[in-house]
Design a protein around this motif. Sequence first.
Motif, PDB file in Angstrom:
ATOM      1  N   TYR A  80      23.787 -12.134  44.637  1.00 27.52           N
ATOM      2  CA  TYR A  80      25.205 -12.366  44.404  1.00 27.52           C
ATOM      3  C   TYR A  80      25.619 -11.666  43.101  1.00 27.52           C
ATOM      4  CZ  TYR A  80      24.126 -16.193  47.639  1.00 27.52           C
ATOM      5  OH  TYR A  80      23.689 -16.929  48.705  1.00 27.52           O
ATOM      6  N   ILE A  82      27.768 -11.538  39.933  1.00 22.72           N
ATOM      7  CA  ILE A  82      28.432 -12.550  39.116  1.00 22.72           C
ATOM      8  C   ILE A  82      29.002 -11.907  37.856  1.00 22.72           C
ATOM      9  CG2 ILE A  82      28.147 -14.723  37.846  1.00 22.72           C
ATOM     10  CD1 ILE A  82      27.791 -15.056  40.841  1.00 22.72           C
ATOM     11  N   HIS A  96      29.428 -23.172  37.992  1.00 20.39           N
ATOM     12  CA  HIS A  96      30.104 -22.043  38.642  1.00 20.39           C
ATOM     13  C   HIS A  96      29.379 -21.637  39.934  1.00 20.39           C
ATOM     14  CE1 HIS A  96      32.395 -18.321  39.020  1.00 20.39           C
ATOM     15  NE2 HIS A  96      31.259 -17.642  39.076  1.00 20.39           N
ATOM     16  N   LEU A  97      28.042 -21.758  39.931  1.00 19.52           N
ATOM     17  CA  LEU A  97      27.239 -21.320  41.072  1.00 19.52           C
ATOM     18  C   LEU A  97      27.186 -22.335  42.214  1.00 19.52           C
ATOM     19  CD1 LEU A  97      24.179 -19.693  39.232  1.00 19.52           C
ATOM     20  CD2 LEU A  97      26.065 -18.514  40.364  1.00 19.52           C
TER      21      LEU A  97
END
Length: 294
Positions: A80, A82, A96-97
């Motif tokens: 991912y 970020i 956030h994750l």
Amino acid sequence: MLSSRDNMESEKSDISENCDPNSVPSAEKTAQPTEELDCENAKKPNKAEIKTIDECMETELGKVNEERVDFKVVFNKSKYDITFGWDKTIKELKLHLEDIIGVVQNAQKIMIKGMAKDEMTLRTAGIISGCKVMVVGSKMNDILAVTSVKQQFAADEKSLGSTSTKEPLCEQKIHRKVLDKGVPPDAMPGILGTKEPLPPVPLSGMLNKHGGKVRLTFKLELDQVWVGTKERTEKLALTSIKGITSEPIKGHEQYHIMALQLGPTDASRYWIYWVPAQYLDAIKEAILDKWQLF
């Protein structure tokens, strides 16, 4: 006969003579009090409002000026992209994750040259632009399934404990035949009274119950630990390990006997000898810590 011009001038004169100069206020005199009234009644901001405005401006300016870093998060073989504030904490990153990887904050482990602590910032943790960050954790359904198994295991252990011997492990015959050979010449140095994170290389120089060489390789990005021998490498899912038993070796307290519990009985234990004491807590944390909250 008067001309029409003379008549108009006469009318203007009559109006001027009959008009009271104080009876009709001029526009100039009327406007002045209105302006003064508006100024007097205008609401002035109090100190609290001024402070709030200043704080909002500082917050907005902070968002604009915040230094951000781009990196990749690797979780369960997925990657991912970020972008996050460089001076925000690991705890904030975990939050956030949550929606991105589907793992609750408290079940996440952020791995950057070892496990990053929640209070660390991304900057101090060593996250830089373009780097890869490993996240270890399991989704809620997996956690609940393992919790159920662990509760059953705990009940079985309690039942077994009532009949098991209290004799120290290192004095039991099954272990003496391995321990009596002494510390393996290639054993990693054991350090008493200290705790260290898992090293970047496999833990090696240990023995299994047959006296054969064994090494442990932690693949936290895969939620696995690899148990390697001369003959083969067994890849164990961390969720398959229900518990860990350990005890210092008498006369060599810088080393431990350790067992990975793979089932509900003593026969399901995988015994490992001459485990360096300084890594024992890190081993337990890597394998079991994610479930302790539940």
